[in-house]
Design a protein around this motif. Structure first.
Motif, PDB file in Angstrom:
ATOM      1  N   LEU A 330      50.244  51.665  62.289  1.00  0.00           N
ATOM      2  CA  LEU A 330      50.505  50.785  63.427  1.00  0.00           C
ATOM      3  C   LEU A 330      49.250  50.025  63.827  1.00  0.00           C
ATOM      4  O   LEU A 330      49.298  48.823  64.138  1.00  0.00           O
ATOM      5  N   LYS A 331      48.110  50.731  63.816  1.00  0.00           N
ATOM      6  CA  LYS A 331      46.838  50.065  64.137  1.00  0.00           C
ATOM      7  C   LYS A 331      46.545  48.957  63.127  1.00  0.00           C
ATOM      8  O   LYS A 331      46.086  47.849  63.494  1.00  0.00           O
ATOM      9  N   GLN A 336      46.249  43.307  61.503  1.00  0.00           N
ATOM     10  CA  GLN A 336      46.742  42.193  60.678  1.00  0.00           C
ATOM     11  C   GLN A 336      47.303  41.085  61.556  1.00  0.00           C
ATOM     12  O   GLN A 336      47.042  39.893  61.338  1.00  0.00           O
ATOM     13  N   ASN A 337      48.075  41.479  62.515  1.00  0.00           N
ATOM     14  CA  ASN A 337      48.647  40.484  63.425  1.00  0.00           C
ATOM     15  C   ASN A 337      47.557  39.736  64.167  1.00  0.00           C
ATOM     16  O   ASN A 337      47.610  38.499  64.341  1.00  0.00           O
ATOM     17  N   ALA A 338      46.558  40.484  64.589  1.00  0.00           N
ATOM     18  CA  ALA A 338      45.443  39.831  65.301  1.00  0.00           C
ATOM     19  C   ALA A 338      44.697  38.888  64.373  1.00  0.00           C
ATOM     20  O   ALA A 338      44.299  37.774  64.753  1.00  0.00           O
ATOM     21  N   PHE A 339      44.492  39.316  63.116  1.00  0.00           N
ATOM     22  CA  PHE A 339      43.791  38.472  62.132  1.00  0.00           C
ATOM     23  C   PHE A 339      44.541  37.177  61.904  1.00  0.00           C
ATOM     24  O   PHE A 339      43.987  36.083  61.874  1.00  0.00           O
ATOM     25  N   PHE A 340      45.858  37.308  61.702  1.00  0.00           N
ATOM     26  CA  PHE A 340      46.672  36.131  61.465  1.00  0.00           C
ATOM     27  C   PHE A 340      46.637  35.190  62.663  1.00  0.00           C
ATOM     28  O   PHE A 340      46.618  33.964  62.521  1.00  0.00           O
ATOM     29  N   GLN A 341      46.597  35.746  63.852  1.00  0.00           N
ATOM     30  CA  GLN A 341      46.522  34.916  65.043  1.00  0.00           C
ATOM     31  C   GLN A 341      45.209  34.133  65.080  1.00  0.00           C
ATOM     32  O   GLN A 341      45.172  32.934  65.394  1.00  0.00           O
ATOM     33  N   HIS A 342      44.084  34.813  64.730  1.00  0.00           N
ATOM     34  CA  HIS A 342      42.775  34.135  64.714  1.00  0.00           C
ATOM     35  C   HIS A 342      42.737  33.079  63.620  1.00  0.00           C
ATOM     36  O   HIS A 342      42.160  31.983  63.798  1.00  0.00           O
ATOM     37  N   GLU A 343      43.328  33.381  62.455  1.00  0.00           N
ATOM     38  CA  GLU A 343      43.342  32.413  61.339  1.00  0.00           C
ATOM     39  C   GLU A 343      44.088  31.158  61.748  1.00  0.00           C
ATOM     40  O   GLU A 343      43.637  30.026  61.505  1.00  0.00           O
ATOM     41  N   ASN A 344      45.197  31.313  62.395  1.00  0.00           N
ATOM     42  CA  ASN A 344      45.952  30.171  62.877  1.00  0.00           C
ATOM     43  C   ASN A 344      45.162  29.400  63.907  1.00  0.00           C
ATOM     44  O   ASN A 344      45.201  28.161  63.978  1.00  0.00           O
ATOM     45  N   PHE A 345      44.431  30.165  64.704  1.00  0.00           N
ATOM     46  CA  PHE A 345      43.623  29.507  65.741  1.00  0.00           C
ATOM     47  C   PHE A 345      42.549  28.643  65.099  1.00  0.00           C
ATOM     48  O   PHE A 345      42.314  27.513  65.491  1.00  0.00           O
ATOM     49  N   PHE A 346      41.904  29.229  64.042  1.00  0.00           N
ATOM     50  CA  PHE A 346      40.848  28.431  63.357  1.00  0.00           C
ATOM     51  C   PHE A 346      41.425  27.195  62.688  1.00  0.00           C
ATOM     52  O   PHE A 346      40.813  26.131  62.622  1.00  0.00           O
ATOM     53  N   LYS A 347      42.630  27.411  62.129  1.00  0.00           N
ATOM     54  CA  LYS A 347      43.281  26.251  61.507  1.00  0.00           C
ATOM     55  C   LYS A 347      43.549  25.163  62.532  1.00  0.00           C
ATOM     56  O   LYS A 347      43.379  23.976  62.290  1.00  0.00           O
ATOM     57  N   ARG A 348      44.003  25.546  63.690  1.00  0.00           N
ATOM     58  CA  ARG A 348      44.293  24.574  64.744  1.00  0.00           C
ATOM     59  C   ARG A 348      43.037  23.995  65.358  1.00  0.00           C
ATOM     60  O   ARG A 348      42.975  22.853  65.803  1.00  0.00           O
TER      61      ARG A 348
END
Length: 387
Positions: A330-331, A336-348
């Motif tokens: 779960l951790k 992973q979810n947090a990483f994907f959120q940051h990656e999307n943020f960098f993309k944006r």
């Protein structure tokens, strides 16, 4: 006819036909009433009669009678109407020459009692089932025949009975009794009975002999004194190991009948059976409990218990590991979810521009016309001026 009328007629007949009677005997009971009248019983070896001597007659005497006195009376037979009791009314009384018997008896009794010859600590226990029994009495007496008859009726077969002939009345009786007693005591018997039937005070007085009393006390064999009737007491009664009220009572009290023995055996058998059954039940219960304890403490059971405990521990460990893995998984998912959120943020954030004034990021509403700013994006930074 009424009862009172019958009693009155009987009284008249008795007094008319038995009006001048001479009577002799021994006093067995006496009451010197506060009214001055005397009420007593006179007995011989076979019978007794109620007597009365009223105050007018006894006031002429120079003595007062007591239990054991042998008396000569003169009077008449009457009947007490209220109870219908037959009685002798004495008009005169004299001692028959044996008036000192009671005094002699009491003096010897006090002497021997003072020496301790009557003490219970010297009494020998009677055997429960004697095998050899000696009877000291007159071989021609009715008392002996009564005893032997009772022994036969009881079918008492456990003992042999030996009769030792002796005089039981008169001046030479004490010596004869002592001789028979010594012979019986040396015969290896289990029990000795000294017996004599009822009689007057004078007849029984040979059993108040001091030498006889000491011979009884010194004997090695347990001795039963069975003299006279229940109301008769002699010195041998006190010094013997046991006193029976009559010769027949000595047999009744000391020997079981065949029927009683058989019945006692049946009762003992039933009691033993009950005790054995109860004991067996108790032992079975104890064995059952021990078996349970043994099973609980046995090696196979302990191994089984340990294996069961190990399985439970393994299952607990597996559950703990599964829970831990689930938690870590779960951790990881959360990371992973947090990483994907940051990656999307960098993309944006490549299309995002920051405004800096004097080296500080500034909001648009804080800028004025003519301010010089630096516009920065992910790819580049350029200077500009606000129009």
């Amino acid at each position: 006819m009424k009862v009172s009328e019958l009693n009155l007629k009987a009284k008249s007949l008795l007094e008319a036909h038995l009006s001048d009677i001479e009577l002799s005997g021994e006093i067995s009971k006496i009451t010197l009433h506060s009214s001055g009248h005397w009420y007593f019983e006179l007995k011989d070896e076979k019978s007794s009669i109620a007597c009365a001597m009223f105050k007018g007659a006894n006031s002429k005497l120079n003595f007062k009678p007591s239990i054991g006195d042998s008396l000569n009376l003169r009077g008449f037979v009457s009947l007490y109407e209220q109870s219908g009791r037959y009685q002798f009314i004495a008009t005169s009384m004299s001692k028959s020459g044996f008036g000192d018997l009671e005094a002699r008896f009491l003096a010897l009794k006090a002497k021997l009692e003072g020496e301790g010859l009557f003490d219970d600590k010297f009494k020998k226990p009677l055997p429960k089932f004697p095998k050899k029994v000696g009877i000291i009495t007159s071989s021609t007496s009715a008392a002996l025949q009564d005893m032997l008859k009772l022994i036969t009726q009881k079918e008492y077969f456990l003992a042999k009975f030996f009769v030792f002939n002796a005089l039981t009345q008169g001046n030479t009786a004490p010596a004869s009794l002592i001789k028979a007693l010594k012979k019986a005591d040396e015969a290896g018997l289990d029990l000795i009975i000294i017996a004599r039937g009822g009689g007057s005070r004078e007849d029984l007085f040979c059993f108040n002999d001091e030498d006889l009393a000491r011979a009884i006390f010194s004997a090695k064999t347990p001795i039963i004194s069975a003299i006279g009737h229940e109301i008769d007491y002699v010195i041998s009664d006190f010094v013997a190991d046991f006193r029976a009220p009559t010769p027949s009572a000595a047999i009744d009290l000391c020997f079981f009948s065949r029927f009683s023995l058989e019945q006692n055996l049946d009762l003992l058998q039933d009691k033993l059976k009950t005790l054995c059954e109860a004991k067996m039940t108790s032992l079975k219960n104890e064995l059952f409990n021990l078996e349970k304890i043994f099973k609980m403490q046995s090696l196979p059971l302990k191994i089984e218990q340990n294996l069961k405990q190990n399985k439970e521990l393994l299952k607990s460990f597996q559950n703990a590991m599964k829970n831990r893995l689930n938690l870590e998984e779960l951790k990881l998912i959360n990371l992973q979810n947090a990483f994907f959120q940051h990656e999307n943020f960098f993309k944006r954030s490549k299309n995002l521009v920051s405004i800096q004034k004097n080296g500080k990021i500034t909001r648009l509403n804080e800028l004025k016309s003519g301010d010089k700013v630096v516009l920065s994006s992910q790819d580049l930074s350029k200077e500009a001026q606000i129009i």
